[in-house]
Design a protein around this motif. Structure first.
Motif, PDB file in Angstrom:
ATOM      1  N   PRO A  42       0.821  -1.216   0.000  1.00 31.51           N
ATOM      2  CA  PRO A  42       0.000   0.000   0.000  1.00 31.51           C
ATOM      3  C   PRO A  42       0.857   1.269   0.000  1.00 31.51           C
ATOM      4  CG  PRO A  42      -0.810  -1.572   1.608  1.00 31.51           C
ATOM      5  CD  PRO A  42       0.521  -2.089   1.151  1.00 31.51           C
ATOM      6  N   VAL A  43       0.340   2.312  -0.601  1.00 28.90           N
ATOM      7  CA  VAL A  43       1.019   3.606  -0.606  1.00 28.90           C
ATOM      8  C   VAL A  43       1.098   4.124   0.826  1.00 28.90           C
ATOM      9  CG1 VAL A  43       0.867   6.009  -1.333  1.00 28.90           C
ATOM     10  CG2 VAL A  43       0.264   4.179  -2.931  1.00 28.90           C
ATOM     11  N   GLU A  44       2.289   4.451   1.269  1.00 24.34           N
ATOM     12  CA  GLU A  44       2.473   4.988   2.607  1.00 24.34           C
ATOM     13  C   GLU A  44       3.373   6.222   2.529  1.00 24.34           C
ATOM     14  OE1 GLU A  44       0.882   4.047   5.135  1.00 24.34           O
ATOM     15  OE2 GLU A  44       0.115   2.076   4.506  1.00 24.34           O
ATOM     16  N   TYR A  45       3.027   7.244   3.294  1.00 24.80           N
ATOM     17  CA  TYR A  45       3.858   8.449   3.347  1.00 24.80           C
ATOM     18  C   TYR A  45       3.503   9.239   4.595  1.00 24.80           C
ATOM     19  CZ  TYR A  45      -0.437  10.573   1.618  1.00 24.80           C
ATOM     20  OH  TYR A  45      -1.751  10.963   1.476  1.00 24.80           O
ATOM     21  N   ASP A  46       4.428  10.052   5.043  1.00 24.17           N
ATOM     22  CA  ASP A  46       4.191  10.954   6.165  1.00 24.17           C
ATOM     23  C   ASP A  46       3.995  12.346   5.585  1.00 24.17           C
ATOM     24  OD1 ASP A  46       4.163  12.588   8.369  1.00 24.17           O
ATOM     25  OD2 ASP A  46       6.036  11.833   9.242  1.00 24.17           O
ATOM     26  N   VAL A  47       2.772  12.851   5.675  1.00 27.06           N
ATOM     27  CA  VAL A  47       2.449  14.115   5.043  1.00 27.06           C
ATOM     28  C   VAL A  47       3.329  15.252   5.555  1.00 27.06           C
ATOM     29  CG1 VAL A  47       0.639  14.809   6.679  1.00 27.06           C
ATOM     30  CG2 VAL A  47       0.523  15.580   4.299  1.00 27.06           C
ATOM     31  N   ASP A  48       3.795  15.161   6.798  1.00 25.06           N
ATOM     32  CA  ASP A  48       4.623  16.225   7.358  1.00 25.06           C
ATOM     33  C   ASP A  48       5.980  16.335   6.665  1.00 25.06           C
ATOM     34  OD1 ASP A  48       2.664  16.884   9.167  1.00 25.06           O
ATOM     35  OD2 ASP A  48       3.430  15.555  10.725  1.00 25.06           O
ATOM     36  N   GLU A  49       6.399  15.271   5.999  1.00 26.46           N
ATOM     37  CA  GLU A  49       7.671  15.307   5.279  1.00 26.46           C
ATOM     38  C   GLU A  49       7.565  16.094   3.977  1.00 26.46           C
ATOM     39  OE1 GLU A  49       9.157  11.421   4.609  1.00 26.46           O
ATOM     40  OE2 GLU A  49       9.250  10.866   6.739  1.00 26.46           O
ATOM     41  N   TYR A  50       6.355  16.310   3.528  1.00 20.97           N
ATOM     42  CA  TYR A  50       6.158  16.961   2.230  1.00 20.97           C
ATOM     43  C   TYR A  50       5.535  18.351   2.336  1.00 20.97           C
ATOM     44  CZ  TYR A  50       6.983  12.254   0.480  1.00 20.97           C
ATOM     45  OH  TYR A  50       7.554  11.031   0.210  1.00 20.97           O
ATOM     46  N   VAL A  51       4.868  18.625   3.445  1.00 19.10           N
ATOM     47  CA  VAL A  51       4.105  19.878   3.561  1.00 19.10           C
ATOM     48  C   VAL A  51       4.674  20.763   4.662  1.00 19.10           C
ATOM     49  CG1 VAL A  51       1.851  20.906   4.023  1.00 19.10           C
ATOM     50  CG2 VAL A  51       2.005  18.758   2.738  1.00 19.10           C
ATOM     51  N   THR A  52       4.876  22.031   4.327  1.00 19.09           N
ATOM     52  CA  THR A  52       5.201  23.050   5.321  1.00 19.09           C
ATOM     53  C   THR A  52       3.996  23.976   5.409  1.00 19.09           C
ATOM     54  OG1 THR A  52       7.556  22.973   4.749  1.00 19.09           O
ATOM     55  CG2 THR A  52       6.774  24.900   5.975  1.00 19.09           C
ATOM     56  N   LEU A  53       3.267  23.873   6.496  1.00 17.70           N
ATOM     57  CA  LEU A  53       2.041  24.651   6.636  1.00 17.70           C
ATOM     58  C   LEU A  53       2.339  26.108   6.970  1.00 17.70           C
ATOM     59  CD1 LEU A  53      -0.336  22.280   8.659  1.00 17.70           C
ATOM     60  CD2 LEU A  53      -0.582  23.002   6.266  1.00 17.70           C
ATOM     61  N   GLY A  54       1.575  26.992   6.338  1.00 16.80           N
ATOM     62  CA  GLY A  54       1.586  28.389   6.712  1.00 16.80           C
ATOM     63  C   GLY A  54       0.382  28.658   7.592  1.00 16.80           C
ATOM     64  N   ASP A  55      -0.006  29.900   7.711  1.00 17.64           N
ATOM     65  CA  ASP A  55      -1.188  30.239   8.503  1.00 17.64           C
ATOM     66  C   ASP A  55      -2.430  29.626   7.871  1.00 17.64           C
ATOM     67  OD1 ASP A  55       0.374  31.736  10.219  1.00 17.64           O
ATOM     68  OD2 ASP A  55       0.023  33.610   9.124  1.00 17.64           O
ATOM     69  N   TYR A  56      -3.227  28.974   8.702  1.00 17.32           N
ATOM     70  CA  TYR A  56      -4.484  28.405   8.199  1.00 17.32           C
ATOM     71  C   TYR A  56      -5.654  28.664   9.147  1.00 17.32           C
ATOM     72  CZ  TYR A  56      -3.531  24.506  11.425  1.00 17.32           C
ATOM     73  OH  TYR A  56      -3.273  23.751  12.532  1.00 17.32           O
ATOM     74  N   ILE A 241      -4.936  29.809   2.161  1.00 22.58           N
ATOM     75  CA  ILE A 241      -4.213  28.773   2.897  1.00 22.58           C
ATOM     76  C   ILE A 241      -3.195  28.069   2.005  1.00 22.58           C
ATOM     77  CG2 ILE A 241      -4.483  26.507   3.996  1.00 22.58           C
ATOM     78  CD1 ILE A 241      -7.205  27.576   5.027  1.00 22.58           C
ATOM     79  N   ILE A 242      -3.594  27.764   0.801  1.00 23.12           N
ATOM     80  CA  ILE A 242      -2.699  27.058  -0.117  1.00 23.12           C
ATOM     81  C   ILE A 242      -1.524  27.939  -0.508  1.00 23.12           C
ATOM     82  CG2 ILE A 242      -2.572  26.122  -2.466  1.00 23.12           C
ATOM     83  CD1 ILE A 242      -5.496  25.082  -1.909  1.00 23.12           C
ATOM     84  N   ASN A 243      -1.795  29.222  -0.711  1.00 26.57           N
ATOM     85  CA  ASN A 243      -0.705  30.152  -1.033  1.00 26.57           C
ATOM     86  C   ASN A 243       0.241  30.353   0.155  1.00 26.57           C
ATOM     87  OD1 ASN A 243      -1.529  30.605  -3.679  1.00 26.57           O
ATOM     88  ND2 ASN A 243      -2.886  32.290  -3.100  1.00 26.57           N
ATOM     89  N   ASN A 244      -0.272  30.176   1.368  1.00 26.03           N
ATOM     90  CA  ASN A 244       0.559  30.328   2.566  1.00 26.03           C
ATOM     91  C   ASN A 244       1.457  29.118   2.817  1.00 26.03           C
ATOM     92  OD1 ASN A 244      -0.567  32.813   3.121  1.00 26.03           O
ATOM     93  ND2 ASN A 244      -1.979  32.061   4.683  1.00 26.03           N
TER      94      ASN A 244
END
Length: 386
Positions: A42-56, A241-244
């Motif tokens: 199965p596809v497995e990944y840690d979303v935190d490794e790919y996403v840097t969140l800005g203000d949401y 949010i996406i732009n941030n």
């Protein structure tokens, strides 16, 4: 304002596909190719490794649409709704067909004195100048309405019309026939509230009186304003949010799983018409490999946005609640005609990505969307002039 392909992009595409296939598609899940029955990891990944969140949370957005009820706005909505309905009634003040008239006719098409199949109709509202049905865009064959101008109501008019060489019916392609028209009346369009009568409303708009119909349009207009506001808030908040935020990349195995899911469903739909995806695309003049690359690109864009929302859901500790998810999935299952929930999931399952996992993830993403909207600071600015 840019509308982004957000969390429900693929769900919508697939749901439309499955509706076209109907109930049979869910049943065909049991006969899917071996490709979807392997024991791939199965596809497995840690979303935190790919996403840097800005203000949401607490993002500020300003809307410039029209969302408040006004009598002027209602009048415009009513007039547009009535005009868009393309309703025509007899214009008793006119008895002669002009170049730009809308007229009601009966007609019979005949070849060598014998009426041919599909060439006759009664009570047809036609646009003489447009050579098409009144209010429509698809045209008749060239010359179909060319001999009507200058004649009068009650008159019978007959003239030759030649079908195009490439006409779909081989028996009529390139043939010259006679169309005989009975001109019943010259018509006029119903374009505003002032044109309405109780009889017109009862016959064409499903209400018993003009007042009843206007009341229903008033409620529709209020609902539209609310819907426009909600949609614009969501779009503005999500754009912000996406732009941030930043996504380093989308996991390749996730993109491929979604591509496989999309293509599998498309192939299933094509089978209903005894063809394959490749053959269908060939018939439409599209290159299969190029089409797949476009699908992959679009899904990569959509997944970029989904990953941001997935990261928000994770950070906020959101979970799939049984009651909410049950309603969510029940609506989807019902809309696609699947026999049950398991069959529905199976249709969307590919090598390394399970259908149930996909829809549970989509549910969480929708919760993240609502969370961001609920926590946004929304200001109404001056409405932009059209």
């Amino acid at each position: 304002m840019k509308n982004r392909l957000l969390a429900f992009f693929l769900v919508t595409v697939m749901a439309v596909s499955m509706v076209a296939c109907g109930k049979e598609s869910a049943e065909k899940a049991e006969t899917k190719t071996e490709k979807t029955k392997t024991d791939a990891k199965p596809v497995e990944y840690d979303v935190d490794e790919y996403v840097t969140l800005g203000d949401y949370k607490g993002v500020e957005v300003t809307l410039t649409g029209t969302y408040d009820f006004t009598e002027e706005g209602l009048d415009e909505y009513v007039s547009k709704t009535i005009a868009d309905a393309s309703v025509y009634v007899e214009d008793t003040s006119k008895t002669e067909v002009e170049e730009d008239s809308i007229i009601n006719v009966d007609y019979v098409g005949s070849q060598d004195g014998v009426a041919f199949d599909g060439g006759s109709a009664e009570n047809q509202m036609i646009d003489v100048a447009g050579n098409c049905a009144a209010g429509g865009t698809g045209g008749y064959i060239d010359g179909f309405t060319s001999g009507l101008a200058g004649h009068s109501v009650g008159e019978e008019v007959a003239y030759e019309v030649t079908f195009p060489e490439q006409y779909g019916n081989a028996d009529l392609a390139g043939q010259t026939v006679i169309f005989t028209f009975q001109i019943n009346y010259v018509a006029k369009a119903i374009e505003s509230k002032a044109d309405l009568t109780d009889d017109i409303v009862k016959e064409n708009f499903g209400s018993d009186t003009v007042d009843e119909y206007i009341d229903s349009l008033t409620e529709q207009y209020k609902s539209k304003l609310e819907s426009d506001y909600e949609n614009d808030v969501q779009t503005s908040v999500l754009n912000t949010i996406i732009n941030n935020s930043k996504v380093s990349k989308v996991p390749e195995e996730l993109v491929q799983a979604r591509v496989d899911m999309y293509l599998n469903l498309l192939e299933m739909q094509c089978k209903q018409y005894n063809t394959t995806t490749k053959d269908y695309l060939d018939s439409m003049g599209q290159d299969y490999d190029e089409y797949v690359e476009n699908v992959k690109s679009n899904l990569n864009d959509s997944l970029t946005e989904e990953l941001i929302l997935e990261a928000i859901a994770k950070k906020e500790g959101m979970e799939v609640d049984a009651e909410g998810y049950e309603k969510f999935i029940a609506n989807l299952v019902a809309s696609t005609g699947s026999k049950d929930e398991d069959a529905f999931y199976e249709v969307y399952t590919v090598d390394n990505y399970d259908g149930k996992r996909y829809f549970r993830q989509q549910y969480l993403i929708q919760k993240a969307v609502q969370f961001c909207v609920d926590n946004a600071v929304v200001t109404k600015g001056e409405a932009e002039e059209n």
